[in-house]
Scaffold this active site. Structure first.
Site, PDB file in Angstrom:
ATOM      1  N   HIS A  27     -62.067 -30.071 -17.148  1.00 28.45           N
ATOM      2  CA  HIS A  27     -63.013 -30.137 -18.188  1.00 28.45           C
ATOM      3  C   HIS A  27     -63.427 -29.042 -18.871  1.00 28.45           C
ATOM      4  O   HIS A  27     -63.702 -27.866 -18.252  1.00 28.45           O
ATOM      5  CB  HIS A  27     -64.399 -30.842 -17.530  1.00 28.45           C
ATOM      6  CG  HIS A  27     -65.187 -31.434 -18.564  1.00 28.45           C
ATOM      7  ND1 HIS A  27     -66.151 -31.063 -19.497  1.00 28.45           N
ATOM      8  CD2 HIS A  27     -64.921 -32.784 -19.118  1.00 28.45           C
ATOM      9  CE1 HIS A  27     -66.931 -31.561 -20.551  1.00 28.45           C
ATOM     10  NE2 HIS A  27     -66.089 -32.792 -20.215  1.00 28.45           N
ATOM     11  N   GLU A  58     -62.121 -39.379 -16.856  1.00 26.40           N
ATOM     12  CA  GLU A  58     -60.818 -40.201 -17.079  1.00 26.40           C
ATOM     13  C   GLU A  58     -60.346 -40.838 -15.849  1.00 26.40           C
ATOM     14  O   GLU A  58     -59.773 -41.811 -15.720  1.00 26.40           O
ATOM     15  CB  GLU A  58     -59.936 -39.484 -17.925  1.00 26.40           C
ATOM     16  CG  GLU A  58     -60.397 -38.613 -19.217  1.00 26.40           C
ATOM     17  CD  GLU A  58     -60.689 -39.855 -20.552  1.00 26.40           C
ATOM     18  OE1 GLU A  58     -60.856 -40.978 -20.135  1.00 26.40           O
ATOM     19  OE2 GLU A  58     -60.559 -39.429 -21.256  1.00 26.40           O
TER      20      GLU A  58
HETATM   21  N1  ACO Z   1     -54.209 -29.757 -14.318  1.00 24.44           N
HETATM   22  C1  ACO Z   1     -53.608 -28.414 -13.954  1.00 24.44           C
HETATM   23  N2  ACO Z   1     -54.085 -27.038 -14.335  1.00 24.44           N
HETATM   24  C2  ACO Z   1     -54.851 -27.165 -15.158  1.00 24.44           C
HETATM   25  C3  ACO Z   1     -55.565 -28.493 -15.608  1.00 24.44           C
HETATM   26  C4  ACO Z   1     -55.155 -29.932 -15.324  1.00 24.44           C
HETATM   27  N3  ACO Z   1     -55.596 -30.987 -15.442  1.00 24.44           N
HETATM   28  N4  ACO Z   1     -56.837 -28.292 -16.425  1.00 24.44           N
HETATM   29  C5  ACO Z   1     -56.710 -26.762 -16.664  1.00 24.44           C
HETATM   30  N5  ACO Z   1     -55.565 -26.396 -15.808  1.00 24.44           N
HETATM   31  C6  ACO Z   1     -55.311 -24.810 -15.648  1.00 24.44           C
HETATM   32  C7  ACO Z   1     -54.718 -24.547 -16.958  1.00 24.44           C
HETATM   33  O1  ACO Z   1     -53.359 -24.483 -16.954  1.00 24.44           O
HETATM   34  C8  ACO Z   1     -55.057 -22.878 -17.030  1.00 24.44           C
HETATM   35  O2  ACO Z   1     -54.055 -22.158 -15.785  1.00 24.44           O
HETATM   36  P1  ACO Z   1     -53.706 -20.898 -16.069  1.00 24.44           P
HETATM   37  O3  ACO Z   1     -55.084 -19.875 -16.641  1.00 24.44           O
HETATM   38  O4  ACO Z   1     -53.192 -20.460 -14.828  1.00 24.44           O
HETATM   39  O5  ACO Z   1     -52.761 -20.980 -17.370  1.00 24.44           O
HETATM   40  C9  ACO Z   1     -56.518 -22.803 -16.555  1.00 24.44           C
HETATM   41  O6  ACO Z   1     -56.681 -24.115 -15.741  1.00 24.44           O
HETATM   42  C10 ACO Z   1     -57.348 -22.920 -17.510  1.00 24.44           C
HETATM   43  O7  ACO Z   1     -57.121 -24.085 -18.624  1.00 24.44           O
HETATM   44  P2  ACO Z   1     -57.726 -24.165 -20.097  1.00 24.44           P
HETATM   45  O8  ACO Z   1     -56.850 -24.840 -20.800  1.00 24.44           O
HETATM   46  O9  ACO Z   1     -58.493 -23.025 -20.442  1.00 24.44           O
HETATM   47  O10 ACO Z   1     -59.008 -25.000 -19.613  1.00 24.44           O
HETATM   48  P3  ACO Z   1     -59.887 -25.764 -20.406  1.00 24.44           P
HETATM   49  O11 ACO Z   1     -61.085 -25.862 -19.511  1.00 24.44           O
HETATM   50  O12 ACO Z   1     -59.907 -25.276 -21.708  1.00 24.44           O
HETATM   51  O13 ACO Z   1     -59.523 -27.446 -20.441  1.00 24.44           O
HETATM   52  C11 ACO Z   1     -59.134 -29.689 -20.600  1.00 24.44           C
HETATM   53  C12 ACO Z   1     -60.006 -28.494 -20.516  1.00 24.44           C
HETATM   54  C13 ACO Z   1     -58.349 -29.646 -21.944  1.00 24.44           C
HETATM   55  C14 ACO Z   1     -59.887 -31.107 -20.331  1.00 24.44           C
HETATM   56  C15 ACO Z   1     -57.995 -29.379 -19.390  1.00 24.44           C
HETATM   57  O14 ACO Z   1     -58.590 -29.385 -18.204  1.00 24.44           O
HETATM   58  C16 ACO Z   1     -56.835 -30.481 -19.509  1.00 24.44           C
HETATM   59  O15 ACO Z   1     -56.134 -30.376 -20.022  1.00 24.44           O
HETATM   60  N6  ACO Z   1     -57.117 -31.510 -18.463  1.00 24.44           N
HETATM   61  C17 ACO Z   1     -55.955 -32.813 -18.558  1.00 24.44           C
HETATM   62  C18 ACO Z   1     -56.204 -33.564 -19.583  1.00 24.44           C
HETATM   63  C19 ACO Z   1     -57.528 -34.555 -19.557  1.00 24.44           C
HETATM   64  O16 ACO Z   1     -58.078 -34.835 -18.331  1.00 24.44           O
HETATM   65  N7  ACO Z   1     -58.540 -34.700 -20.276  1.00 24.44           N
HETATM   66  C20 ACO Z   1     -59.524 -35.360 -20.400  1.00 24.44           C
HETATM   67  C21 ACO Z   1     -60.802 -34.598 -20.360  1.00 24.44           C
HETATM   68  S1  ACO Z   1     -62.249 -35.326 -20.217  1.00 24.44           S
HETATM   69  C22 ACO Z   1     -62.772 -35.985 -21.799  1.00 24.44           C
HETATM   70  O17 ACO Z   1     -62.478 -35.424 -22.986  1.00 24.44           O
HETATM   71  C23 ACO Z   1     -63.591 -37.028 -21.888  1.00 24.44           C
END
Ligand code: ACO
Length: 355
Positions: free
Chosen positions: A235, A292
């Site tokens: 998140h 989700e």
């Molecule tokens: N699975 C695996 N790795 C992840 C995930 C995930 N779901 N989410 C983040 N990471 C990792 C990234 O790869 C990154 O790793 P790295 O530094 O080794 O490259 C690190 O964690 C940070 O990633 P960011 O993109 O900076 O994380 P951010 O907090 O900005 O992203 C987000 C948040 C977009 C929700 C992300 O966690 C994601 O894509 N999740 C999957 C999609 C999802 O479930 N979306 C629903 C969100 S809830 C809502 O909107 C109601």
């Protein structure tokens, strides 16, 4: 709302659970619009107003049909329907527009699904509560009480959530003194993306793939090795388990207790395996389940088609979008963030023959 309110606060689960599991969506909408719970008469009055506004004008239904026939998805259909929802009345009164938007989103989502399945949409039933009528328009059957409670708990849990991307979009749009229906139309576009509201469908695909693989831990490693993200985890704001995940996991557990408890148990087992692998592989980022994950589990049980998961999110979140839009307009100032330019300096227009 304050400008520093977007962080997790301990104890939030309790408050969210109390409202989500007991209120009707009409009560929650009233709470958002009026800042207090309604009296029974006020609740009934809002229920009747929503019911009276649920019918989509023919032009909006035609747009939904055209979207379904052209192979568009449910969010395309919602955007088109809300975009055409003004044709049978004069928009511009923000409170009336807010109610109209909240009323028509479930009708449009259900109509999309009926067209998608080559069936005619069902007209709203003005005697029913908003949540129950959504399920009835979708399935064509009177929904079981546990399904109504499940969907209502979900809608209440997701109705509002700080300055998420779609809410911010709605506020930015109405801050230009555009109308509330335009704000909701833009918000639908923002919610559609897989990083925001588009995740629960893929969560269900993921759970099915994991089940077929028979090796949850190996499956997670393979996905991460391929550079993929696990849907339903992580998140942008929370660095703890999303408090809504707790509420929805309890709701899903209660729903599945009557039958198919095995599916719920396999989802919780996967949650725990995936979380451990993420802790090991991404020690710098605390990645836990977001809203989700259990949305997908609950919706699957209730019988909402996965193609409609994001649209069902909009059925709830439209309450938050419209409440934010009304709040923005109370004391409006245009939303206009500034950007810091980091490109080259001193460039000039170059004539064609010198390029
Ligand atoms: N699975 C695996 N790795 C992840 C995930 C995930 N779901 N989410 C983040 N990471 C990792 C990234 O790869 C990154 O790793 P790295 O530094 O080794 O490259 C690190 O964690 C940070 O990633 P960011 O993109 O900076 O994380 P951010 O907090 O900005 O992203 C987000 C948040 C977009 C929700 C992300 O966690 C994601 O894509 N999740 C999957 C999609 C999802 O479930 N979306 C629903 C969100 S809830 C809502 O909107 C109601």
């Amino acid at each position: 709302m304050t400008d520093t309110d977007d962080e997790y606060r301990p104890g939030l689960e309790g408050v969210v659970a109390e409202l989500a599991t007991q209120a009707t969506i009409e009560e929650t909408l009233f709470l958002l619009y009026e800042d207090r719970l309604p009296t029974p008469d006020e609740r009934e009055s809002l229920r009747a107003s929503l019911a009276a506004n649920r019918t989509l004008p023919a032009e909006a239904l035609a747009a939904v049909r055209a979207t379904a026939e052209a192979g568009g998805d449910a969010m395309d259909a919602l955007r088109a329907a809300v975009g055409a929802a003004h044709v049978d009345y004069e928009p511009g009164d923000p409170a009336a527009d807010a109610l109209r938007a909240a009323a028509v989103v479930p009708t449009a989502a259900a109509a999309y699904w009926r067209y998608h399945e080559n069936e005619e949409p069902l007209a709203p039933n003005p005697d029913l509560r908003h949540a129950a009528d959504y399920l009835r328009m979708l399935t064509g059957e009177a929904p079981a009480e546990r399904a109504v409670r499940g969907i209502e708990t979900y809608l209440n849990a997701v109705v509002d959530h700080g300055f998420n991307a779609s809410t911010f979009t709605a506020r930015a749009i109405v801050s230009t003194e555009s109308d509330v229906l335009s704000g909701v139309t833009g918000a639908i576009g923002a919610l559609k993306g897989p990083l925001h509201g588009g995740a629960p469908g893929p969560v269900l695909d993921m759970l099915e793939e994991v089940h077929e693989s028979g090796d949850p831990e190996g499956w997670v490693h393979d996905r991460l090795d391929a550079g993929e993200r696990l849907m339903g985890f992580g998140h942008r704001v929370y660095r703890v388990r999303d408090p809504r995940a707790a509420v929805l996991s309890t709701a899903a557990e209660a729903f599945y207790a009557e039958d198919d408890a095995g599916f719920f148990e396999s989802a919780t087992e996967f949650e725990s395996v995936a979380r451990d692998v993420l802790r090991e592989r991404k020690p710098d980022h605390r990645l836990d389940t977001n809203v989700e994950f259990y949305t997908a589990v609950l919706h699957a049980g209730i019988g909402i088609p996965r193609e409609l998961f994001t649209a069902t999110f909009a059925v709830g979140r439209v309450g938050g979008w419209t409440a934010h839009a009304l709040e923005q307009l109370e004391n409006n100032r245009i939303v206009r963030p500034r950007a810091r330019y980091v490109g080259a300096e001193g460039r000039r227009y170059v004539p064609d023959d010198e390029r």
